[in-house]
Design an enzyme around this catalytic site. Sequence first.
Site, PDB file in Angstrom:
ATOM      1  N   SER A 153       0.862  -1.180   0.000  1.00 48.05           N
ATOM      2  CA  SER A 153       0.000   0.000   0.000  1.00 48.05           C
ATOM      3  C   SER A 153       0.896   1.226   0.000  1.00 48.05           C
ATOM      4  CB  SER A 153      -0.866  -0.006   1.263  1.00 48.05           C
ATOM      5  OG  SER A 153      -1.440   1.259   1.512  1.00 48.05           O
TER       6      SER A 153
ATOM      7  N   TYR B 156      -2.176  -0.331  10.571  1.00 44.83           N
ATOM      8  CA  TYR B 156      -2.086  -0.699   9.156  1.00 44.83           C
ATOM      9  C   TYR B 156      -0.767  -0.199   8.562  1.00 44.83           C
ATOM     10  CZ  TYR B 156      -3.620  -0.926   4.226  1.00 44.83           C
ATOM     11  OH  TYR B 156      -3.733  -1.198   2.875  1.00 44.83           O
TER      12      TYR B 156
END
Length: 277
Positions: free
Chosen positions: A155, A168
Amino acid sequence: MTGRLTGKTAFITGAARGIGRAQAVRFAQEGAAIIGVDVCGPIESVHVPASTPGDLDDTARLVKQAGGQIAADIVDVRDLDALRAAADRGAARFGGIDIVCATAGITSRSPAIEMTQSTWRTMLDVNLTGVWHTCTAAIPHLIDRGAGSIVMVNSIAGLRGLMGVAHYTAAKHGVVGLMRSLAIDLAPHGVRVNSVHPTNVDTPLIQNDSVRSAFRPDLSRPPTKEEFAEAATRMNMLAVPWVDPMDVANASLFLASDEARYITSVSLPVDAGSTQR
């Protein structure tokens, strides 16, 4: 160009939908056999709608429509023994494993100072340890081949900080470190290891009220897709709110193919310029 993966087998986690499904279908179009696994059920602390066995069945159908073969299994990436068993079964059926796509992942939101230990642990267990489990389960098969490619779907959060998702972001930064170290460890065996870093991707992980509302705190109701898109576009340099799963699958295909035979230990953004803003 077609047949870029003819004769190869790809082990893909998170294959029931989204990026994992796009990888499975795209790789099958290029001649690969697929070993596709997914948890196909809810995970604690995650409010995004869960994938289902029916989703994995749909992936299998799409792979077959693309002319490919698939061995599909319901597996939680937190379960190393189950992952090893799925990899071994698929390798026995298709004659080995050449490509690994560690794609399974979850998302949740919480301010760092309010986050529970359970929320933190679950994120790290799936998004970091699950990637390590995936690699651990498949690497012996790549070493047997004397070649191979591992693609970790990461990501932009692996390259920069993001608000409200410290767990995250920490997991995704950890995946970069894992990728770089595995690239060194596996280079003597001819195995390449890279990661792909998309901006928002048009999947159920972002297309839900929880994520949309985080982008539009100015609204007292869940935003529409169009209202979400307006806010999400501001993240990117190019005038798009998100990329398509197939954009990430195409980048993964390049890294998995012989076209990238000398590319390893690379973090490849597919981010519409987001990390440069």
